[in-house]
Design an enzyme around this catalytic site. Structure first.
Site, PDB file in Angstrom:
ATOM      1  N   SER A  81      -9.893  -1.351   7.249  1.00 17.04           N
ATOM      2  CA  SER A  81      -9.357  -1.051   5.927  1.00 17.04           C
ATOM      3  C   SER A  81      -8.628  -2.182   5.238  1.00 17.04           C
ATOM      4  O   SER A  81      -8.293  -2.078   4.063  1.00 17.04           O
ATOM      5  CB  SER A  81      -8.432   0.168   6.003  1.00 17.04           C
ATOM      6  OG  SER A  81      -9.156   1.330   6.312  1.00 17.04           O
ATOM      7  N   LYS A 134       0.850  -1.190   0.000  1.00 16.80           N
ATOM      8  CA  LYS A 134       0.000   0.000   0.000  1.00 16.80           C
ATOM      9  C   LYS A 134       0.890   1.246   0.000  1.00 16.80           C
ATOM     10  O   LYS A 134       1.967   1.256   0.609  1.00 16.80           O
ATOM     11  CB  LYS A 134      -0.890  -0.046   1.243  1.00 16.80           C
ATOM     12  CG  LYS A 134      -2.003   0.986   1.323  1.00 16.80           C
ATOM     13  CD  LYS A 134      -2.845   0.704   2.571  1.00 16.80           C
ATOM     14  CE  LYS A 134      -3.968   1.705   2.753  1.00 16.80           C
ATOM     15  NZ  LYS A 134      -4.798   1.387   3.949  1.00 16.80           N
ATOM     16  N   SER A 180      -9.542   1.312   3.133  1.00 17.21           N
ATOM     17  CA  SER A 180      -8.709   2.140   2.278  1.00 17.21           C
ATOM     18  C   SER A 180      -7.645   1.358   1.521  1.00 17.21           C
ATOM     19  O   SER A 180      -6.991   1.899   0.633  1.00 17.21           O
ATOM     20  CB  SER A 180      -8.031   3.214   3.136  1.00 17.21           C
ATOM     21  OG  SER A 180      -7.202   2.625   4.124  1.00 17.21           O
TER      22      SER A 180
END
Length: 490
Positions: A175, A74, A151
């Site tokens: 997330s 990420k 996310s």
């Protein structure tokens, strides 16, 4: 079409040890698949760097199960010499001088970073729609009408597309675990402090966890063995010894106590999701587990989301005050520092981020702290006490990870409904209490995955993996991906 990278970590390791493939071949396959990505999963594909690193690996390390495996991180994990923006315009052009501790640990294990994944801006949001490069789409929906969640949206999409065998994410409210549900993956968030957060861009540190995605529970256990442990660079990381988590996988669930919350299951409007969940309870009982229904308390469950929003926005407002256009990212000319900062933050943040900073600042104002911020902290304390009380009498909390399959982007939710306030946001319980929590696929509905979540006691990840493996045997969905569709058993 299935390829090597649709397989799990252990199976890939065995292929590498037998020299049926090489790290370079895997890196090339991952990069080729990444270039064909249609889900807007990546901030940057690291083709040159990945191929150079992979070409240096020749003799397999039999004891190192992660040797030579490609992965995705990420874009809120610091990567030395590689632009890291957290999918925000305010950090465009920022190139860190150091690696996050988890990136360093994977580098030591000879893993190959092939891409930085897109995400909701600064890790705020749960839809995968607020990245500065646009929406991230669910790979199970070729029409690109459904979200993959956030996310950690890019990491989840890359995994579901079969681009890599594991991916790093971060989890502040759900997330990692919510996208795992929508993408048919195993999504793991260990105990707070179990994995170092050094080099993870902070959102709300009292809630932030390093998490990750794998194709199966076994891979999740192996990955935690590699990532867990104390780090002198993170004062919140635990000194507890790292367990042999993979050694728990065959223990089963006979005699183990599972509970589910009546209010959450009752709030589900998706009858298929409810039916599949209840069927899984019966299968657990057949394996010797003790399953009970518990009332958590409707008022406390309804308080989770607003308490989360107050606490997380307040912490984010404080943590991101350094994003002023002077230290990082694009610089905007102004007659004064204040003018430059105002221009940088006005142009660099999306509307969602600005709203959250306004909420956080308002909650931290002296005249509002008692009524908002401190009240939210007291609510958190009550919620955590209730949760720990339940886990003193049960081994696991077992629940649907989401109200149903991945929603469409244009679907509007009734924000006041019990389903939204409770079934769609209960995973934040694991962040409030810092407890280990794992999502895995349960079944399929109309070709889309439905996920369930297991939560256990602090630092008992081994027991959690044992229970998750038993559930995985029930569902028959280990290794699920777009390229490896399965029917499931429920």
């Amino acid at each position: 079409m299935m390829g090597y990278l649709d397989k799990g970590i252990k199976e890939l390791h065995e292929l590498l040890v037998r020299k049926e493939t090489t790290p370079l071949e895997l890196a090339k396959e991952a990069i080729a698949r990444a270039k064909e990505d249609t889900c807007n999963s990546f901030e940057k594909i690291l083709e040159e760097e990945a191929l150079e690193e992979a070409s240096c690996l020749s003799e397999p390390e039999e004891e190192n199960i992660l040797w030579g495996l490609p992965y995705v991180a990420k874009d809120n994990f610091s990567t030395k010499g590689i632009e890291t923006t957290a999918s925000s315009d305010v950090l465009k052009g920022y190139v860190p001088l150091f690696d996050a501790s988890v990136v360093s640990r994977l580098k030591d294990r000879k893993c190959i970073l092939v891409a930085k994944a897109s995400m909701d801006e600064l890790a705020m949001g749960g839809t995968g729609t607020t990245s500065h490069i646009g929406k991230t789409y669910n790979p199970y929906d070729p029409a690109h009408e459904r979200m993959v969640g956030g996310s950690s949206s890019g990491s989840a999409a890359a995994m579901a597309e079969g681009i890599v065998p594991f991916a790093l994410g971060s989890d502040t409210g759900d997330s990692v675990r919510k996208p795992a549900s929508y993408a048919g993956l195993v999504g793991m968030k260990p105990t707070w402090g179990r994995i170092s957060r050094y080099g993870l861009f902070p959102f709300a540190p009292s809630l932030d966890h390093v998490g990750y995605f794998t194709r199966d529970v076994e891979g999740a256990a192996y990955l935690l063995e590699a990532l867990a442990g104390h780090d002198d660079m993170d004062s919140t990381s635990s000194y507890r010894a790292v367990d042999s988590y993979s050694g728990y996988l065959g223990k089963g669930v006979a005699g183990k106590r599972f509970c589910y919350f009546r209010e959450i299951v009752d709030s589900l409007s998706d009858l298929t999701a409810k039916e599949k969940f209840l069927a899984s309870l019966e299968e657990l009982r057949k394996k010797g587990a003790v399953v009970s229904e518990v009332s958590f308390g409707l008022d406390l469950l309804r308080a989770v989301y607003p308490a989360y929003m107050v606490i997380s926005c307040a912490e984010a407002t404080s943590n991101d005050a350094n994003l002023d256009g002077i230290k990082f990212g694009p610089y905007y000319e102004g007659r004064t520092y204040q003018e430059s900062m105002n221009a940088a933050r006005t142009n660099g943040f999306s509307e969602l981020i600005k709203r959250r900073f306004v909420i956080g600042s308002y909650c931290l104002m002296r005249e509002n702290q008692e009524e908002l911020f401190l009240r939210a902290q007291r609510l958190r304390h009550l919620i955590v006490d209730r949760l720990n009380g339940i886990l003193s009498e049960n081994d696991f909390v077992y629940l649907p990870a989401a109200p149903g399959i991945a929603p469409r982007f244009d679907e509007s939710s009734d924000k006041l409904s019990s389903e939204y306030l409770i079934a769609d946001n209960h995973l934040a319980l694991g962040n409030f209490a810092g407890l280990p929590s794992l999502t895995l696929p349960l079944a399929l509905e109309k070709g889309y995955p439905l996920g369930v979540n297991l939560m256990g006691r602090a630092f008992e990840e081994g027991e959690l993996f044992a229970a998750a493996k038993a559930l995985e045997d029930i569902t028959g969905l280990s290794g699920l991906s777009v390229n490896n569709p399965k029917e499931g058993r429920l």
